[in-house]
Design a protein around this motif. Structure first.
Motif, mmCIF file in Angstrom:
data_model
loop_
_atom_site.group_PDB
_atom_site.id
_atom_site.type_symbol
_atom_site.label_atom_id
_atom_site.label_comp_id
_atom_site.label_asym_id
_atom_site.label_seq_id
_atom_site.Cartn_x
_atom_site.Cartn_y
_atom_site.Cartn_z
ATOM 1 N N VAL A 1 -17.138 -31.317 -72.021
ATOM 2 C CA VAL A 1 -18.142 -31.048 -70.907
ATOM 3 C C VAL A 1 -19.275 -30.676 -71.344
ATOM 4 C CG1 VAL A 1 -18.465 -29.454 -68.984
ATOM 5 C CG2 VAL A 1 -16.342 -30.348 -69.242
ATOM 6 N N ALA A 2 -19.453 -29.800 -72.657
ATOM 7 C CA ALA A 2 -20.938 -29.536 -73.108
ATOM 8 C C ALA A 2 -21.277 -31.011 -73.683
ATOM 9 C CB ALA A 2 -20.600 -28.547 -74.436
ATOM 10 N N VAL A 3 -20.830 -31.768 -74.261
ATOM 11 C CA VAL A 3 -21.134 -32.953 -75.082
ATOM 12 C C VAL A 3 -21.858 -33.745 -73.768
ATOM 13 C CG1 VAL A 3 -20.854 -35.000 -76.117
ATOM 14 C CG2 VAL A 3 -19.945 -32.628 -77.060
ATOM 15 N N ALA A 4 -21.380 -34.009 -72.873
ATOM 16 C CA ALA A 4 -21.557 -34.669 -71.584
ATOM 17 C C ALA A 4 -22.881 -34.095 -70.930
ATOM 18 C CB ALA A 4 -20.495 -35.006 -70.699
ATOM 19 N N ILE B 1 -25.786 -33.717 -80.838
ATOM 20 C CA ILE B 1 -24.695 -33.940 -80.105
ATOM 21 C C ILE B 1 -23.782 -34.680 -80.615
ATOM 22 C CG2 ILE B 1 -24.337 -35.208 -77.759
ATOM 23 C CD1 ILE B 1 -27.118 -34.388 -76.913
ATOM 24 N N ALA B 2 -24.057 -35.759 -81.365
ATOM 25 C CA ALA B 2 -23.111 -36.457 -82.043
ATOM 26 C C ALA B 2 -22.116 -35.868 -82.959
ATOM 27 C CB ALA B 2 -23.661 -37.728 -82.561
ATOM 28 N N ALA B 3 -22.569 -34.503 -83.767
ATOM 29 C CA ALA B 3 -21.998 -33.837 -84.570
ATOM 30 C C ALA B 3 -20.854 -33.002 -83.832
ATOM 31 C CB ALA B 3 -23.055 -32.785 -85.209
ATOM 32 N N LEU B 4 -21.296 -32.517 -82.534
ATOM 33 C CA LEU B 4 -20.483 -31.861 -81.800
ATOM 34 C C LEU B 4 -19.376 -32.550 -81.279
ATOM 35 C CD1 LEU B 4 -19.731 -29.268 -80.190
ATOM 36 C CD2 LEU B 4 -21.058 -29.982 -78.504
ATOM 37 N N ALA B 5 -19.555 -33.864 -80.876
ATOM 38 C CA ALA B 5 -18.549 -34.770 -80.454
ATOM 39 C C ALA B 5 -17.576 -35.260 -81.524
ATOM 40 C CB ALA B 5 -19.298 -36.010 -79.903
ATOM 41 N N ALA B 6 -18.135 -35.626 -82.769
ATOM 42 C CA ALA B 6 -17.333 -35.810 -83.952
ATOM 43 C C ALA B 6 -16.242 -34.589 -84.329
ATOM 44 C CB ALA B 6 -18.106 -36.184 -85.312
ATOM 45 N N ALA B 7 -16.987 -33.443 -84.284
ATOM 46 C CA ALA B 7 -16.243 -32.255 -84.614
ATOM 47 C C ALA B 7 -15.088 -32.167 -83.573
ATOM 48 C CB ALA B 7 -16.905 -30.789 -84.636
ATOM 49 N N ASN B 8 -15.329 -32.361 -82.374
ATOM 50 C CA ASN B 8 -14.409 -32.177 -81.306
ATOM 51 C C ASN B 8 -13.193 -33.334 -81.314
ATOM 52 O OD1 ASN B 8 -13.624 -30.484 -79.066
ATOM 53 N ND2 ASN B 8 -14.436 -32.010 -77.683
ATOM 54 N N SER B 9 -13.925 -34.577 -81.752
ATOM 55 C CA SER B 9 -12.841 -35.546 -81.835
ATOM 56 C C SER B 9 -11.642 -35.264 -83.174
ATOM 57 C CB SER B 9 -13.509 -36.595 -82.330
ATOM 58 O OG SER B 9 -14.251 -37.194 -81.074
ATOM 59 N N LEU B 10 -12.258 -34.751 -84.330
ATOM 60 C CA LEU B 10 -11.693 -34.176 -85.435
ATOM 61 C C LEU B 10 -10.335 -33.375 -85.113
ATOM 62 C CD1 LEU B 10 -11.027 -34.838 -88.365
ATOM 63 C CD2 LEU B 10 -12.752 -32.946 -88.763
ATOM 64 N N MET B 11 -10.700 -32.432 -84.446
ATOM 65 C CA MET B 11 -9.832 -31.385 -83.678
ATOM 66 C C MET B 11 -8.773 -31.785 -83.105
ATOM 67 S SD MET B 11 -12.607 -28.175 -83.094
ATOM 68 C CE MET B 11 -11.125 -27.186 -82.173
ATOM 69 N N SER B 12 -9.367 -32.933 -81.995
ATOM 70 C CA SER B 12 -8.221 -33.491 -81.070
ATOM 71 C C SER B 12 -7.063 -34.524 -81.925
ATOM 72 C CB SER B 12 -8.987 -34.362 -80.182
ATOM 73 O OG SER B 12 -9.853 -33.578 -79.407
ATOM 74 N N VAL B 13 -7.510 -34.804 -83.031
ATOM 75 C CA VAL B 13 -6.844 -35.565 -83.850
ATOM 76 C C VAL B 13 -5.953 -34.890 -84.842
ATOM 77 C CG1 VAL B 13 -6.654 -37.624 -85.647
ATOM 78 C CG2 VAL B 13 -8.086 -37.700 -83.699
ATOM 79 N N GLN C 1 -24.704 -25.003 -83.096
ATOM 80 C CA GLN C 1 -25.017 -26.285 -82.372
ATOM 81 C C GLN C 1 -25.983 -26.264 -81.427
ATOM 82 O OE1 GLN C 1 -24.298 -28.084 -79.387
ATOM 83 N NE2 GLN C 1 -24.862 -29.961 -79.985
ATOM 84 N N MET C 2 -25.655 -25.149 -80.370
ATOM 85 C CA MET C 2 -26.703 -24.883 -79.125
ATOM 86 C C MET C 2 -27.848 -24.177 -79.474
ATOM 87 S SD MET C 2 -27.051 -24.951 -76.068
ATOM 88 C CE MET C 2 -25.477 -25.334 -74.976
ATOM 89 N N ILE D 1 -26.696 -20.303 -74.085
ATOM 90 C CA ILE D 1 -26.253 -19.989 -75.437
ATOM 91 C C ILE D 1 -25.300 -18.721 -75.256
ATOM 92 C CG2 ILE D 1 -28.157 -18.083 -75.813
ATOM 93 C CD1 ILE D 1 -28.344 -19.437 -78.718
ATOM 94 N N CYS D 2 -25.052 -18.186 -74.300
ATOM 95 C CA CYS D 2 -24.179 -17.168 -73.987
ATOM 96 C C CYS D 2 -22.849 -17.437 -73.719
ATOM 97 C CB CYS D 2 -24.710 -16.157 -73.109
ATOM 98 S SG CYS D 2 -24.412 -16.865 -71.272
#
Length: 433
Positions: free
Chosen positions: A27-30, A56-68, A91-92, A110-111
């Protein structure tokens, strides 16, 4: 025992599930991507677009890595959850730093990692994340990057207004984090206490089902024991004149007959006497509640205010027996010399009042009484440090249809009083849970 149950459930309930965190981060990435594209392409405000997209891509990549790397049901250890939330915070913070700092209208977001941490993680990790967020919020006030605005114009913000924005974001973060922590603590404590309540009630039910188990055992053992008895009779007839075996055979037969008598009594207890044991007049129920507490140096007096001939007769309810027993136990613990149990029944209500001559409830305890907080009896100087045990008793009695009132016998606080009231029909029906 109730405190042991409370201690048993606590830590595991404060683990953050990975799937929940992953969904929040998507949701944050979107949201970040949509905001950057609208600002850059729709409003055509100048901003470091490639750097923003890279963060934003770094956050998405980290999220994808955790999901896998981990299954959705995986629950993060506190240290791992702190690392993930700190990464989100970095990141924020970096994204806000290059897009105007505190002047950015999205700066309060940021909170969010701090709030998530206080709602689900131990205090030491959450406080560390709050301190990190505080440092980032302070750093955002000194960013050299201007807020993306109309080309050729610079949005100047007075330092005093920036100080006010810094104060508002910090205070909002602190307040929201504290609120999330309190709500989470109360929900966790309530859930653990209700679990302990269910376990205790289940144990009470098991104790009252022992007569059924005895009947089943008697039925199963009856056939082999009858065979043993027949064989013993045959052996006695054939070897009765043999001095070497006569006494042994007679002993074998007498003991088999004794076993059959025991099983016969067990069977009659679960059949002929079962209905009688399940039917419990109010006076018998109160005597069963009071009996275990008579030998502790405190006089327990039962006062019947109504005619026993008109008392309600219901079924044995483990919840009521345990709840009243717990209230009486607390009264005995805090009484100086005497506890009075008054019983009154009318056509509409059944009332049980438990009073002691102790110090009474303190004002603070009366406000919170019945909440599942756990205290130590040794540290309490007044009645009412009852914690989880009182919560369980109150919950069980309320689920049986009762209403409870806690008060002191006098305005000076001398002596505690607990009044338990049922509609009469609830005491004459099977309200077992």
């Amino acid at each position: 025992m109730t405190m042991d149950l409370a201690a048993k459930f606590g830590p595991s309930s404060r683990r953050l599930r990975l799937e929940t965190l992953v969904k929040l981060r998507w949701v944050a990435v979107a949201g970040q991507l949509l905001t950057i594209l609208v600002v850059s392409l729709w409003f055509e405000f100048p901003l470091p677009l490639m750097t923003c997209l890279g963060l934003i891509a770094a956050l998405a990549a980290a999220n994808s890595l955790m999901s896998v790397a981990f299954p959705p049901t995986y629950r993060l250890e506190p240290a791992a959850a702190f690392a993930v939330l700190a990464l989100d915070l970095f990141q924020m913070g970096a994204l806000l730093f290059i897009t105007g700092g505190l002047n950015n209208p999205f700066a309060p977001l940021i909170c969010i990692p701090v709030i998530i941490s206080f709602a689900s993680q131990p205090s030491r990790h959450s406080i560390a994340l709050f301190v990190t967020a505080l440092a980032f919020i302070t750093l955002l006030a000194f960013t050299p990057y201007p807020l993306p605005w109309f080309e050729g114009r610079t949005l100047e913000v007075h330092p005093l207004l920036q100080l006010g924005m810094w104060s508002s974001i910090v205070s909002m973060t602190a307040f929201a984090a504290f609120y999330a922590y309190r709500v989470s603590q109360e929900a966790t404590l309530l859930a653990d206490a209700l679990t302990a309540t269910e376990l205790i009630l289940q144990r009470e039910k098991h104790l009252h089902q022992l007569d059924g188990l005895a009947a089943a055992a008697a039925h199963e053992l009856g056939t082999p024991l009858a065979t043993i008895s027949v064989v013993a009779k045959e052996m006695e007839r054939d070897l009765g004149n043999d001095e070497r075996y006569r006494e042994d055979v007679q002993l074998l037969r007498s003991q088999s007959e004794r076993c059959r008598d025991i099983l016969r009594r067990l069977t009659s207890l679960a059949t002929e006497g079962e209905a009688h044991m399940r039917e419990l007049p109010l006076s018998s129920m109160m005597e069963e509640v009071i009996a275990p507490h008579r030998e502790f140096g405190v006089k327990v007096e039962l006062i019947e205010l109504s005619d026993r001939a008109l008392e309600p007769v219901g079924t044995r309810n483990p919840a009521i027996l345990y709840g009243l027993g717990n209230l009486l136990e607390n009264a005995v613990d805090y009484a100086r010399s005497k506890v009075m149990v008054s019983v009154e029944h009318t056509a509409a209500d059944v009332t049980v009042t438990i009073e002691d001559d102790g110090a009474g409830f303190s004002a603070g305890v009366l406000q919170r009484i019945g909440e599942p907080y756990v205290t130590s009896r040794q540290n309490e100087t007044r009645a009412g440090g009852l914690g989880l045990g009182l919560f369980i008793a109150k919950t069980l009695l309320e689920r049986s249809g009762a209403s409870l009132r806690f008060e002191n016998r006098s305005p000076e606080g001398s002596g505690a009083r607990v009044v338990v009231i049922w509609p009469r029909e609830y005491m004459e029906l099977d309200t077992s849970l």
